[in-house]
Motif scaffolding. Sequence first.
Motif, PDB file in Angstrom:
ATOM      1  N   CYS A  23       0.844  -1.223  -0.071  1.00 59.59           N
ATOM      2  CA  CYS A  23      -0.109   0.079  -0.060  1.00 59.59           C
ATOM      3  C   CYS A  23       0.693   1.257   0.136  1.00 59.59           C
ATOM      4  O   CYS A  23       0.224   2.227  -0.302  1.00 59.59           O
ATOM      5  CB  CYS A  23      -1.053  -0.074   1.208  1.00 59.59           C
ATOM      6  SG  CYS A  23      -0.236   0.114   2.781  1.00 59.59           S
ATOM      7  N   GLY A  24       2.198   1.250   0.168  1.00 58.40           N
ATOM      8  CA  GLY A  24       2.784   2.377   0.340  1.00 58.40           C
ATOM      9  C   GLY A  24       2.347   3.493   1.354  1.00 58.40           C
ATOM     10  O   GLY A  24       1.975   2.826   2.451  1.00 58.40           O
ATOM     11  N   SER A  25       2.010   4.668   1.014  1.00 54.36           N
ATOM     12  CA  SER A  25       1.487   5.469   1.760  1.00 54.36           C
ATOM     13  C   SER A  25      -0.041   5.914   1.606  1.00 54.36           C
ATOM     14  O   SER A  25      -0.759   6.563   2.073  1.00 54.36           O
ATOM     15  CB  SER A  25       2.009   7.044   1.802  1.00 54.36           C
ATOM     16  OG  SER A  25       1.949   7.421   0.287  1.00 54.36           O
ATOM     17  N   GLY A  26      -0.544   4.836   0.718  1.00 51.58           N
ATOM     18  CA  GLY A  26      -2.037   4.948   0.310  1.00 51.58           C
ATOM     19  C   GLY A  26      -2.247   5.863  -0.696  1.00 51.58           C
ATOM     20  O   GLY A  26      -3.668   6.227  -0.813  1.00 51.58           O
ATOM     21  N   LEU A  42      -3.627  -4.971   0.482  1.00 49.25           N
ATOM     22  CA  LEU A  42      -2.847  -5.784   1.285  1.00 49.25           C
ATOM     23  C   LEU A  42      -1.380  -5.202   1.601  1.00 49.25           C
ATOM     24  O   LEU A  42      -0.719  -4.677   0.681  1.00 49.25           O
ATOM     25  CB  LEU A  42      -2.630  -7.277   0.561  1.00 49.25           C
ATOM     26  CG  LEU A  42      -1.691  -8.228   1.162  1.00 49.25           C
ATOM     27  CD1 LEU A  42      -2.753  -9.022   2.252  1.00 49.25           C
ATOM     28  CD2 LEU A  42      -1.157  -9.137   0.368  1.00 49.25           C
ATOM     29  N   ASP A  43      -0.954  -5.315   2.806  1.00 46.41           N
ATOM     30  CA  ASP A  43       0.479  -4.906   3.225  1.00 46.41           C
ATOM     31  C   ASP A  43       0.738  -5.710   4.627  1.00 46.41           C
ATOM     32  O   ASP A  43      -0.157  -6.171   5.335  1.00 46.41           O
ATOM     33  CB  ASP A  43       0.528  -3.425   3.613  1.00 46.41           C
ATOM     34  CG  ASP A  43       1.772  -2.979   3.354  1.00 46.41           C
ATOM     35  OD1 ASP A  43       2.138  -2.348   2.406  1.00 46.41           O
ATOM     36  OD2 ASP A  43       2.546  -2.970   4.317  1.00 46.41           O
ATOM     37  N   ALA A  95      -9.156  -3.748   3.816  1.00 43.75           N
ATOM     38  CA  ALA A  95      -7.519  -3.340   4.093  1.00 43.75           C
ATOM     39  C   ALA A  95      -6.961  -4.438   5.101  1.00 43.75           C
ATOM     40  O   ALA A  95      -7.513  -4.572   6.189  1.00 43.75           O
ATOM     41  CB  ALA A  95      -7.199  -1.975   4.741  1.00 43.75           C
ATOM     42  N   ARG A  96      -6.257  -5.340   4.644  1.00 46.54           N
ATOM     43  CA  ARG A  96      -5.699  -6.415   5.477  1.00 46.54           C
ATOM     44  C   ARG A  96      -4.144  -6.645   5.561  1.00 46.54           C
ATOM     45  O   ARG A  96      -3.588  -6.535   4.625  1.00 46.54           O
ATOM     46  CB  ARG A  96      -6.433  -7.611   4.742  1.00 46.54           C
ATOM     47  CG  ARG A  96      -7.702  -7.768   4.900  1.00 46.54           C
ATOM     48  CD  ARG A  96      -8.270  -9.061   4.467  1.00 46.54           C
ATOM     49  NE  ARG A  96     -10.100  -9.223   4.073  1.00 46.54           N
ATOM     50  CZ  ARG A  96     -10.468 -10.063   3.773  1.00 46.54           C
ATOM     51  NH1 ARG A  96     -10.327 -11.282   3.468  1.00 46.54           N
ATOM     52  NH2 ARG A  96     -12.156  -9.829   3.477  1.00 46.54           N
ATOM     53  N   VAL A  97      -3.641  -7.195   6.536  1.00 45.46           N
ATOM     54  CA  VAL A  97      -2.413  -7.514   6.696  1.00 45.46           C
ATOM     55  C   VAL A  97      -2.221  -8.926   6.148  1.00 45.46           C
ATOM     56  O   VAL A  97      -2.983 -10.018   6.577  1.00 45.46           O
ATOM     57  CB  VAL A  97      -2.118  -7.406   8.326  1.00 45.46           C
ATOM     58  CG1 VAL A  97      -0.569  -7.806   8.563  1.00 45.46           C
ATOM     59  CG2 VAL A  97      -2.630  -5.961   8.751  1.00 45.46           C
ATOM     60  N   GLY A  98      -1.012  -9.047   5.253  1.00 44.73           N
ATOM     61  CA  GLY A  98      -0.708 -10.341   4.935  1.00 44.73           C
ATOM     62  C   GLY A  98       0.350 -10.202   3.826  1.00 44.73           C
ATOM     63  O   GLY A  98       0.995  -9.240   3.606  1.00 44.73           O
ATOM     64  N   TYR A  99       0.875 -11.510   3.437  1.00 48.36           N
ATOM     65  CA  TYR A  99       1.838 -11.578   2.291  1.00 48.36           C
ATOM     66  C   TYR A  99       1.313 -11.843   1.013  1.00 48.36           C
ATOM     67  O   TYR A  99       0.266 -12.907   1.061  1.00 48.36           O
ATOM     68  CB  TYR A  99       3.117 -12.467   2.894  1.00 48.36           C
ATOM     69  CG  TYR A  99       3.776 -11.811   4.230  1.00 48.36           C
ATOM     70  CD1 TYR A  99       4.782 -11.232   4.012  1.00 48.36           C
ATOM     71  CD2 TYR A  99       3.229 -11.895   5.472  1.00 48.36           C
ATOM     72  CE1 TYR A  99       5.487 -10.399   4.998  1.00 48.36           C
ATOM     73  CE2 TYR A  99       3.797 -11.406   6.567  1.00 48.36           C
ATOM     74  CZ  TYR A  99       4.982 -10.680   6.298  1.00 48.36           C
ATOM     75  OH  TYR A  99       5.763 -10.223   7.566  1.00 48.36           O
ATOM     76  N   ILE A 100       2.216 -11.667  -0.037  1.00 51.66           N
ATOM     77  CA  ILE A 100       1.555 -12.212  -1.395  1.00 51.66           C
ATOM     78  C   ILE A 100       1.564 -13.557  -1.557  1.00 51.66           C
ATOM     79  O   ILE A 100       0.749 -13.825  -2.199  1.00 51.66           O
ATOM     80  CB  ILE A 100       2.593 -11.284  -2.309  1.00 51.66           C
ATOM     81  CG1 ILE A 100       2.162 -11.670  -3.986  1.00 51.66           C
ATOM     82  CG2 ILE A 100       4.047 -11.986  -2.224  1.00 51.66           C
ATOM     83  CD1 ILE A 100       2.771 -10.869  -4.733  1.00 51.66           C
ATOM     84  N   GLN A 101       2.396 -14.307  -0.922  1.00 47.79           N
ATOM     85  CA  GLN A 101       2.434 -15.638  -1.020  1.00 47.79           C
ATOM     86  C   GLN A 101       1.379 -16.414  -0.301  1.00 47.79           C
ATOM     87  O   GLN A 101       1.199 -17.745  -0.578  1.00 47.79           O
ATOM     88  CB  GLN A 101       3.716 -16.209  -0.596  1.00 47.79           C
ATOM     89  CG  GLN A 101       3.965 -16.113   0.697  1.00 47.79           C
ATOM     90  CD  GLN A 101       5.000 -15.025   0.966  1.00 47.79           C
ATOM     91  OE1 GLN A 101       4.740 -13.695   0.481  1.00 47.79           O
ATOM     92  NE2 GLN A 101       5.819 -14.908   2.111  1.00 47.79           N
ATOM     93  N   ALA A 102       0.528 -15.659   0.484  1.00 49.59           N
ATOM     94  CA  ALA A 102      -0.671 -16.372   0.902  1.00 49.59           C
ATOM     95  C   ALA A 102      -1.711 -15.309   1.285  1.00 49.59           C
ATOM     96  O   ALA A 102      -1.904 -14.808   2.189  1.00 49.59           O
ATOM     97  CB  ALA A 102      -0.320 -16.921   2.562  1.00 49.59           C
TER      98      ALA A 102
END
Length: 241
Positions: free
Chosen positions: A51-54, A70-71, A90-97
């Motif tokens: 997301c950078g700074s949005g 996602l970030d 807006a969710r916390v997470g990683y690209i591989q999952a």
Amino acid sequence: MPNPDPVDAEQDLIWDYFQNEAPESFEGSRARLRHLAQKLNRSQVVLNIGCGSGIFEKLALAQGVEIYSLDPSERSIQHLREALGLGDRARVGYIQALPFSDSHFDVAVITEVLEHLSPSVMVAGLAEIRRVLKHGGRILGTVPSRENLKEQVVVCPGCGKRFHKWGHEQSFDAERMQRILAEHFDAVRIVERAFISWAALNWKGKSAAVLKLMLWKLGVHGSNENLVFEGVKSDQGSARK
């Protein structure tokens, strides 16, 4: 959410700082993000990975796009939820999952992210993007073009560790990007181009940028350009072998 590997953890430290303590560092990306946002339609459901700074989220919302983000940074995601009203989008997470259901999105945007990933995480991430895209959905994004990674290596004065100052792990040219994306998507299109965020430049920077744009239009490519890529999920089932 999977536990990050050591490289992921280091990246998290870098971007948690820039995204939350120095958001002004993303102002130079505005022209690139605006270019990508202009490729979206109001009726689309879009996922932005990283997301950078949005800035991208604000541009997408202004166009009436249903944007998800996602970030890995919990602070950054909380900011998007509060400042932009994204809530659970807006969710916390990683690209591989990716924490989203199959065939949910019309477009997945991944701009200046792949270069931060190891090859194995990148492949897993592209497979996940394919999974969450609808049939006919698009991947849309950018990477730095033909970056010389060694030129950006710095040394920590405290511990002596050498590292790329922006955390880049890989370099891409158009041919390599084409091969990577073609393993997961059809109708892959890649364009090398320059982006200029004029408001972030002083008069010397603007003069250099004018020359750079003139050379780019003549087909002369230099440093600090980007590869803009698109691909389509157009066949059924899992990624092609």
